[in-house]
Scaffold this motif. Structure first.
Motif, PDB file in Angstrom:
ATOM      1  N   ALA A 149       0.908  -1.211   0.001  1.00 36.28           N
ATOM      2  CA  ALA A 149       0.065  -0.100   0.136  1.00 36.28           C
ATOM      3  C   ALA A 149       0.656   1.261  -0.168  1.00 36.28           C
ATOM      4  N   ASN A 150       0.457   2.381  -0.569  1.00 28.30           N
ATOM      5  CA  ASN A 150       1.161   3.381  -0.678  1.00 28.30           C
ATOM      6  C   ASN A 150       0.418   4.791   0.186  1.00 28.30           C
ATOM      7  N   ASP A 151      -0.647   4.445   1.019  1.00 25.59           N
ATOM      8  CA  ASP A 151      -1.054   5.472   2.033  1.00 25.59           C
ATOM      9  C   ASP A 151      -1.339   4.641   3.195  1.00 25.59           C
ATOM     10  N   THR A 152      -1.691   5.461   4.401  1.00 22.71           N
ATOM     11  CA  THR A 152      -1.543   5.029   5.649  1.00 22.71           C
ATOM     12  C   THR A 152      -2.791   3.876   5.870  1.00 22.71           C
ATOM     13  N   ALA A 153      -4.030   4.470   5.279  1.00 24.57           N
ATOM     14  CA  ALA A 153      -5.251   3.804   5.604  1.00 24.57           C
ATOM     15  C   ALA A 153      -5.382   2.550   4.782  1.00 24.57           C
ATOM     16  N   ASP A 154      -4.669   2.644   3.756  1.00 24.24           N
ATOM     17  CA  ASP A 154      -4.408   1.034   2.781  1.00 24.24           C
ATOM     18  C   ASP A 154      -3.638   0.265   3.662  1.00 24.24           C
ATOM     19  N   ALA A 155      -2.493   0.964   3.939  1.00 23.67           N
ATOM     20  CA  ALA A 155      -1.607  -0.139   4.671  1.00 23.67           C
ATOM     21  C   ALA A 155      -2.228  -0.707   5.958  1.00 23.67           C
ATOM     22  N   LEU A 156      -2.990  -0.011   6.790  1.00 24.70           N
ATOM     23  CA  LEU A 156      -3.662  -0.464   7.593  1.00 24.70           C
ATOM     24  C   LEU A 156      -4.573  -1.762   7.357  1.00 24.70           C
ATOM     25  N   ALA A 157      -5.489  -1.431   6.511  1.00 29.89           N
ATOM     26  CA  ALA A 157      -6.356  -2.278   5.983  1.00 29.89           C
ATOM     27  C   ALA A 157      -5.640  -3.691   5.391  1.00 29.89           C
ATOM     28  N   SER A 158      -4.469  -3.437   4.695  1.00 28.27           N
ATOM     29  CA  SER A 158      -3.800  -4.499   4.177  1.00 28.27           C
ATOM     30  C   SER A 158      -2.803  -5.218   5.228  1.00 28.27           C
ATOM     31  N   GLY A 159      -2.224  -4.647   6.161  1.00 29.26           N
ATOM     32  CA  GLY A 159      -1.772  -5.319   7.239  1.00 29.26           C
ATOM     33  C   GLY A 159      -2.624  -6.063   8.055  1.00 29.26           C
ATOM     34  N   CYS A 160      -3.718  -5.589   8.591  1.00 28.50           N
ATOM     35  CA  CYS A 160      -4.618  -6.200   9.442  1.00 28.50           C
ATOM     36  C   CYS A 160      -5.189  -7.419   8.662  1.00 28.50           C
ATOM     37  N   ASP A 161      -5.810  -6.931   7.742  1.00 23.12           N
ATOM     38  CA  ASP A 161      -6.549  -8.283   6.937  1.00 23.12           C
ATOM     39  C   ASP A 161      -5.408  -9.218   6.434  1.00 23.12           C
ATOM     40  N   GLY A 162      -4.380  -8.964   6.037  1.00 22.86           N
ATOM     41  CA  GLY A 162      -3.304  -9.689   5.541  1.00 22.86           C
ATOM     42  C   GLY A 162      -2.651 -10.569   6.623  1.00 22.86           C
ATOM     43  N   ALA A 163      -2.738 -10.039   8.025  1.00 21.32           N
ATOM     44  CA  ALA A 163      -2.221 -10.990   9.118  1.00 21.32           C
ATOM     45  C   ALA A 163      -3.353 -12.021   9.304  1.00 21.32           C
ATOM     46  N   ALA A 164      -4.641 -11.693   9.457  1.00 23.62           N
ATOM     47  CA  ALA A 164      -5.533 -12.554   9.389  1.00 23.62           C
ATOM     48  C   ALA A 164      -5.659 -13.750   8.350  1.00 23.62           C
ATOM     49  N   VAL A 165      -5.553 -13.378   7.251  1.00 21.21           N
ATOM     50  CA  VAL A 165      -5.283 -14.248   5.856  1.00 21.21           C
ATOM     51  C   VAL A 165      -4.123 -15.049   6.279  1.00 21.21           C
ATOM     52  N   ALA A 166      -3.033 -14.677   6.452  1.00 23.69           N
ATOM     53  CA  ALA A 166      -1.756 -15.381   6.675  1.00 23.69           C
ATOM     54  C   ALA A 166      -2.006 -16.634   7.679  1.00 23.69           C
ATOM     55  N   LEU A 167      -2.561 -16.014   8.909  1.00 20.96           N
ATOM     56  CA  LEU A 167      -2.949 -16.977  10.092  1.00 20.96           C
ATOM     57  C   LEU A 167      -3.704 -18.164   9.365  1.00 20.96           C
ATOM     58  N   ILE A 168      -4.652 -17.721   8.748  1.00 19.30           N
ATOM     59  CA  ILE A 168      -5.850 -18.899   8.161  1.00 19.30           C
ATOM     60  C   ILE A 168      -5.013 -19.662   7.133  1.00 19.30           C
ATOM     61  N   GLU A 169      -4.156 -19.042   6.320  1.00 17.72           N
ATOM     62  CA  GLU A 169      -3.635 -19.702   5.373  1.00 17.72           C
ATOM     63  C   GLU A 169      -2.431 -20.793   5.970  1.00 17.72           C
ATOM     64  N   ARG A 170      -1.793 -20.295   6.962  1.00 17.24           N
ATOM     65  CA  ARG A 170      -0.848 -20.992   7.473  1.00 17.24           C
ATOM     66  C   ARG A 170      -1.433 -22.317   8.169  1.00 17.24           C
ATOM     67  N   SER A 171      -2.647 -22.102   8.996  1.00 19.98           N
ATOM     68  CA  SER A 171      -3.295 -23.171   9.611  1.00 19.98           C
ATOM     69  C   SER A 171      -3.689 -24.171   8.707  1.00 19.98           C
ATOM     70  N   ARG A 172      -4.297 -23.689   7.634  1.00 16.19           N
ATOM     71  CA  ARG A 172      -4.763 -24.596   6.396  1.00 16.19           C
ATOM     72  C   ARG A 172      -3.877 -25.544   5.817  1.00 16.19           C
ATOM     73  N   MET A 173      -2.342 -24.923   6.034  1.00 16.44           N
ATOM     74  CA  MET A 173      -1.264 -25.689   5.348  1.00 16.44           C
ATOM     75  C   MET A 173      -0.813 -26.498   6.373  1.00 16.44           C
ATOM     76  N   GLN A 174      -1.006 -26.315   7.588  1.00 15.83           N
ATOM     77  CA  GLN A 174      -0.587 -27.296   8.669  1.00 15.83           C
ATOM     78  C   GLN A 174      -1.505 -28.223   8.877  1.00 15.83           C
ATOM     79  N   ALA A 175      -2.826 -27.984   8.684  1.00  9.31           N
ATOM     80  CA  ALA A 175      -3.889 -29.045   8.675  1.00  9.31           C
ATOM     81  C   ALA A 175      -3.929 -30.081   7.473  1.00  9.31           C
ATOM     82  N   ALA A 176      -3.380 -29.536   6.529  1.00 14.39           N
ATOM     83  CA  ALA A 176      -2.846 -30.623   5.430  1.00 14.39           C
ATOM     84  C   ALA A 176      -1.866 -31.599   5.679  1.00 14.39           C
ATOM     85  N   THR A 177      -0.782 -30.937   6.457  1.00 14.64           N
ATOM     86  CA  THR A 177       0.274 -31.982   7.102  1.00 14.64           C
ATOM     87  C   THR A 177      -0.313 -32.897   8.055  1.00 14.64           C
ATOM     88  N   THR A 178      -1.090 -32.314   8.945  1.00 17.19           N
ATOM     89  CA  THR A 178      -1.819 -33.138   9.895  1.00 17.19           C
ATOM     90  C   THR A 178      -2.581 -34.372   9.468  1.00 17.19           C
TER      91      THR A 178
END
Length: 245
Positions: free
Chosen positions: A169-198
Motif C-alpha cells: 500500500a502507498n497510503d496509511t489507511a490502505d496500509a492498515l487495511a492491508s496489514g490487518c486483513d493480511g495478518a488474518a489471512v496469513a494465519l488462516i492460510e498457515r493453519s490450513r497448510m499445517q492442517a494438510a500436513t496433519t
C-alpha cells in the motif's frame, strides 16, 4: 408454539427460528444486545423453547436470559460438552472451549469432511475438524477489526477503519487495511497448510462472522457460512434428550 435460536456474541445478537436441524431466516442487531433499545426487545419472538448460546459477559447474558424467560415457556442454554452430534472436542476441559466455536464445529461436521473453520468477529478463531468428527485444536487471535481498534487506541492518528487491501500500500489507511486483513489471512492460510500436513489432505475452509466478507476475496476457495453458529445450535438442540428439550 415455535422454537427459536439465539446467539449472543461479543458484538452482535442474532436469532432465527428452529427449522428441523437448521436455523431459519436470521435477524441481527450488529451493535450487540447491550445496545438494543426497549422497543427492539419488545419485538423479539415468543414461543415454546428458546435455545441460547452466549459468549458475552455474564451480566449481559443474564439480562438477555431474563428477557427470554418472560417470552418462552423454556429457555435452554448451550454449554460445550466433550462430544455431541459426532464431534469430539480436543480440549482436556471442554468448558474452556468457547461455545460459539463448539457450535460452529457441530454445524461443520454435518458435511462429513475435514474442515478448517475460521470465525471472524471480535476475535479470529480457527479450528480443525477431521472427517470423523475429531477436533484437532485451533488458534485465537485478534480479528482485523480489533487490530485496527487497538492501534487507534494507542495511536489516535491511525484511523480505526477505512482503506483498501493492497499487497504494497502507498497510503496509511490502505496500509492498515492491508496489514490487518493480511495478518488474518496469513494465519488462516498457515493453519490450513499445517492442517494438510496433519491430515494428509487439504481441508475445506469455512468462514463465518461479521468480519468474514472482507477476507473472502483473499481466501480463494473459502466458503462463507454466515449462520454457522446458529445452525450448530440447531443441531445441538435436536440432539438433546427429550427431558431437556
Amino acid at each position: 408454539m415455535s422454537d427459536w435460536l439465539f446467539d449472543l456474541g461479543n458484538s452482535r445478537f442474532k436469532f432465527a427460528p428452529l427449522q428441523g436441524n437448521r436455523a431459519g431466516d436470521v435477524q441481527a442487531w450488529p451493535h450487540g444486545a447491550e445496545a438494543m433499545p426497549t422497543d427492539a426487545l419488545a419485538l423479539l419472538p415468543s414461543g415454546d423453547t428458546a435455545y441460547v448460546a452466549s459468549v458475552a459477559a455474564a451480566s449481559l447474558t443474564a439480562s438477555m436470559l431474563e428477557v427470554l424467560q418472560a417470552r418462552f415457556k423454556h429457555v435452554r442454554v448451550a454449554r460445550t460438552e466433550a462430544s455431541c452430534a459426532g464431534v469430539r472436542i480436543a480440549y482436556a476441559d471442554p468448558a474452556k472451549f468457547g461455545v460459539d466455536r463448539y457450535l460452529a464445529l457441530i454445524a461443520a461436521a454435518e458435511r462429513g469432511q475435514a474442515v478448517l473453520v475460521a470465525g471472524v468477529g471480535t476475535a479470529l478463531t480457527i479450528d480443525l475438524l477431521d472427517a470423523d468428527g475429531q477436533h484437532h485444536g485451533g488458534r485465537i487471535a485478534a480479528s482485523p477489526t480489533t487490530m485496527r481498534e487497538a492501534l487507534h487506541a494507542r495511536a489516535v492518528q491511525l484511523p480505526a477503519q477505512g482503506g483498501d487491501y493492497s499487497e504494497f500500500a502507498n497510503d496509511t489507511a490502505d496500509a492498515l487495511a492491508s496489514g490487518c486483513d493480511g495478518a488474518a489471512v496469513a494465519l488462516i492460510e498457515r493453519s490450513r497448510m499445517q492442517a494438510a500436513t496433519t491430515l494428509g489432505a487439504v481441508p475445506a475452509l469455512l468462514v463465518h462472522g461479521g468480519g468474514a466478507p472482507a477476507l473472502l476475496p483473499l481466501l480463494g476457495d473459502a466458503q462463507f457460512q454466515p449462520a454457522l453458529v446458529l445452525d450448530g445450535l440447531a443441531r445441538w438442540a435436536v440432539h438433546q434428550p427429550p427431558a431437556a428439550r
